[in-house]
Design an enzyme around this catalytic site. Structure first.
Site, PDB file in Angstrom:
ATOM      1  N   CYS A 282       0.795  -1.234   0.000  1.00 45.04           N
ATOM      2  CA  CYS A 282       0.000   0.000   0.000  1.00 45.04           C
ATOM      3  C   CYS A 282       0.829   1.287   0.000  1.00 45.04           C
ATOM      4  CB  CYS A 282      -1.023  -0.006   1.130  1.00 45.04           C
ATOM      5  SG  CYS A 282      -0.576  -0.901   2.602  1.00 45.04           S
ATOM      6  N   ARG A 311       7.420 -10.784   5.577  1.00 43.83           N
ATOM      7  CA  ARG A 311       6.977 -10.568   6.955  1.00 43.83           C
ATOM      8  C   ARG A 311       7.628 -11.620   7.844  1.00 43.83           C
ATOM      9  NH1 ARG A 311       0.413  -9.680   5.992  1.00 43.83           N
ATOM     10  NH2 ARG A 311       0.625  -8.001   4.435  1.00 43.83           N
ATOM     11  N   GLN A 329       1.267 -10.922  -2.861  1.00 41.91           N
ATOM     12  CA  GLN A 329      -0.097 -10.435  -2.685  1.00 41.91           C
ATOM     13  C   GLN A 329      -0.662  -9.974  -4.023  1.00 41.91           C
ATOM     14  OE1 GLN A 329       0.367  -7.347   0.422  1.00 41.91           O
ATOM     15  NE2 GLN A 329      -1.139  -8.505   1.574  1.00 41.91           N
ATOM     16  N   ASP A 331      -2.535  -7.552  -4.722  1.00 40.74           N
ATOM     17  CA  ASP A 331      -2.971  -6.364  -3.989  1.00 40.74           C
ATOM     18  C   ASP A 331      -3.502  -5.305  -4.951  1.00 40.74           C
ATOM     19  OD1 ASP A 331      -3.291  -5.302  -1.526  1.00 40.74           O
ATOM     20  OD2 ASP A 331      -1.203  -4.725  -1.231  1.00 40.74           O
ATOM     21  N   HIS A 333      -5.344  -1.076  -4.826  1.00 42.21           N
ATOM     22  CA  HIS A 333      -5.826   0.072  -4.064  1.00 42.21           C
ATOM     23  C   HIS A 333      -6.647   0.948  -4.989  1.00 42.21           C
ATOM     24  CE1 HIS A 333      -2.432  -1.455  -1.738  1.00 42.21           C
ATOM     25  NE2 HIS A 333      -3.132  -1.058  -0.707  1.00 42.21           N
ATOM     26  N   LYS A 412     -12.786  -3.746   7.710  1.00 40.04           N
ATOM     27  CA  LYS A 412     -12.624  -4.575   6.517  1.00 40.04           C
ATOM     28  C   LYS A 412     -13.718  -5.625   6.422  1.00 40.04           C
ATOM     29  CE  LYS A 412      -9.447  -7.780   8.849  1.00 40.04           C
ATOM     30  NZ  LYS A 412      -8.214  -8.604   8.707  1.00 40.04           N
ATOM     31  N   HIS A 458      -8.533  -0.771   0.042  1.00 41.21           N
ATOM     32  CA  HIS A 458      -7.543  -1.836  -0.134  1.00 41.21           C
ATOM     33  C   HIS A 458      -8.324  -3.115  -0.480  1.00 41.21           C
ATOM     34  CE1 HIS A 458      -4.358   0.300   2.421  1.00 41.21           C
ATOM     35  NE2 HIS A 458      -5.473   0.958   2.717  1.00 41.21           N
TER      36      HIS A 458
END
Length: 584
Positions: A282, A311, A329, A331, A333, A412, A458
């Protein structure tokens, strides 16, 4: 499972866990208690014992547990303050339990269960003010089985001593235990770590703990998942981007990750600056948005990335593709105006539903609200939670509230998919964020020529492509749908004189875009067919004298009995059509 049946199951699991703890202390002089916990099906308990448990010790512990049940030792429950409870266990020489109470436990009042000489914390009664006791053994005694023993670092920290963790299950009836053991046998057969090795998909090495290596066949599956996602990205109007793997400390402080997430991050220092490997995509997308001034007419802007993130996870928590230290991910946005929030969230949910239909998954939804460790004011959080709830209500999709489990920057919606073994996996997520755009100073010019701050949605569909792939391996027991299979068809010649025809058939399959190969090894035909079955290849085509003479193949599909004769051209067209339609 009904609520009353669920409550009973919790009671028998908790009772069995404390029976195990008492049995260990009776059977092993000097054994110290760590902590016990309940899982969905069973329980585990950590111990410090002289030497180490062996698998052969489990039967003896089960015998001791049954003796304890037969003794019908009365139990007494009392409530102590956390400090009093810690002192109690310290005085008994239970240093692990005392440390846990002083440094980890959040409860202010601690339920203490006394059974003769045995003293422990009553499992399942931890809620402050709770008058009941889940761990109390009632008239229906638990039917239990101890499953395994393994080392477990204290508090999950590899820098701390290793204790012995015993896993078990407990039920209210023998039939429930029998059903569970059958389920467990099937789960072991489907284990993605075992199948990943058998099917030559993934590899793990001590040189990179928790970081999967994708073998050629595994890379194909992962690429197909990305290709499917890209198809939907184009359909739903996303633009794909790439962001750097590492960025400096100042950026992570600005995003809030330094304060809220740095214990899970990896760091490096160069040229006197501290850098962090990204745990999330992000912040990079925020910088891309900020690279130029935006107009209200530009919004919504949908940026997507297949971003590799890192991570830190404790070594004891690593679990194949399900818990890793690096993963990809899918991912995205979405930068929106306030009036676009609900429409975009609705579009995102529709996209997730459409993609999940490709795999035949059932799923449930969960709305997670503000956690204790969060950024932003009450009004923003309330507005964000109302927006998500409104979309869910208008969609007609059932959902449940998960209090306090939102991200630190916003509430979320999580999708929990059910696999073939009825296990739930949280994968897709849709998160609403008022905080990060403000932290990065993101702006757009509205219709009145005023500068405004956008809101960010997100979203991820797979969540982690790696974890999703592990789920698929177990869901399909390694027998992927043909469009996803690393090898979609294999052509097997009966004898060496059929080799050229097999090669021609394979060439035509490849020209049609089908991942095909031949198996011309000097092995018996039955052996090669069985090998193809073990590799779970969707289509096996056998060619011999009869097929060579008339230009046909004998085809069999994985998991189906019998075989069919096809003209070679028809076989190629049939396989290609099924793959294009995502069938078989």
């Amino acid at each position: 499972m009904s609520q009353s049946k669920q409550d009973k199951h919790e009671q028998v699991k908790a009772g069995a866990a404390l029976l195990l703890a008492q049995a260990v202390q009776r059977r092993f002089a000097g054994a110290k208690l760590g902590v016990g916990a309940l899982s969905e099906q069973g329980f585990y308990y950590d111990f410090e014992v002289p030497g180490a448990f062996a698998e052969s010790d489990l039967a003896g512990l089960e015998e001791e547990m049954r003796k304890l049940l037969a003794e019908q030792i009365p139990s007494e429950l009392e409530w102590l303050s956390r400090a009093e409870a810690a002192d109690l266990f310290e005085a008994r020489g239970e240093s692990w339990k005392a440390e846990w109470l002083r440094e980890v436990a959040a409860m202010e009042r601690v339920p203490i269960d006394r059974r003769g000489e045995f003293v422990d914390i009553a499992l399942g009664a931890e809620a402050d003010g709770c008058d009941g006791r889940v761990s109390e053994i009632g008239e229906e005694q638990p039917i239990f089985k101890l499953l395994s023993v393994a080392g477990a670092y204290w508090r999950g920290d590899s820098g701390k001593p290793m204790l012995q963790r015993v896993h078990g299950v407990a039920f209210a009836s023998e039939q429930e235990l029998t059903d569970f053991l059958s389920w467990q046998e099937e789960a072991e057969r489907r284990d993605h770590r075992k199948l990943g090795k058998q099917l030559q998909l993934i590899y793990f090495s001590e040189e990179a703990p928790g970081m999967p290596f994708y073998l050629p066949k595994g890379a194909v599956v992962r690429q197909e998942l990305e290709n499917l996602s890209r198809r939907f990205l184009r359909k739903y109007g996303y633009e794909e981007v790439r962001t750097p793997l590492i960025m400096n400390r100042q950026m992570w402080e600005q995003s809030g990750h330094w304060e809220h997430y740095r214990d899970n991050m990896y760091f490096s220092e160069q040229d006197g600056q501290q850098f962090a490997v990204k745990p999330m995509n992000c912040p990079g997308h925020m910088l891309i948005y900020k690279s130029r001034l935006r107009s209200y007419r530009d919004l919504p802007i949908r940026l997507a990335e297949f971003g590799q993130v890192h991570r830190h996870e404790f070594s004891g928590a690593l679990n194949g593709l399900f818990r890793v230290r690096t993963f990809c991910q899918d991912d995205a946005h979405i930068f929106v105006r306030p009036d676009q929030i609900e429409e975009e969230i609705g579009r995102t949910i529709a996209m997730i539903q459409e993609m999940y239909a490709m795999f035949g998954f059932e799923y449930s939804l969960e709305l997670s609200t503000r956690p204790d460790d969060s950024m932003g004011d009450d009004e923003q959080w309330a507005e964000a939670e109302r927006a998500l709830a409104s979309v869910l209500e208008s969609s007609g999709l059932p959902y449940r509230i998960n209090p306090g489990d939102g991200a630190f920057y916003g509430p979320k919606i999580d999708f929990h998919i059910k696999d073939a073994l009825n296990r739930s996996h949280q994968c897709a997520t849709v998160q609403l964020d008022f905080q990060m755009p403000e932290k990065f100073g993101l702006l757009y010019v509205d219709e009145g020529n005023e500068k405004r701050t956008p809101i960010v949605i997100h979203r991820a569909v797979y969540g982690s492509i790696d974890r999703f792939m592990g789920i698929l391996i177990e869901h399909y027991a390694g027998a992927f749908q043909a469009w996803l299979a690393p090898v979609q068809a294999v052509v097997i010649p009966v004898a060496d004189r059929h080799r050229n025809y097999a090669g021609e058939a394979c060439r035509q399959l490849k020209e049609a875009g089908i991942r095909a190969e031949t198996d011309c090894r000097n092995e018996k035909l039955g052996f090669r067919i069985r090998e193809a079955q073990l590799m779970k290849i969707p289509y096996v085509a056998v060619v011999g004298d009869a097929e060579l003479a008339v230009g046909t193949v004998q085809s069999r599909m994985y998991g189906q009995a019998g075989q069919r004769q096809f003209d070679l051209n028809d076989f190629v067209a049939d396989v290609r059509g099924r793959i294009e339609r995502k069938e078989g």
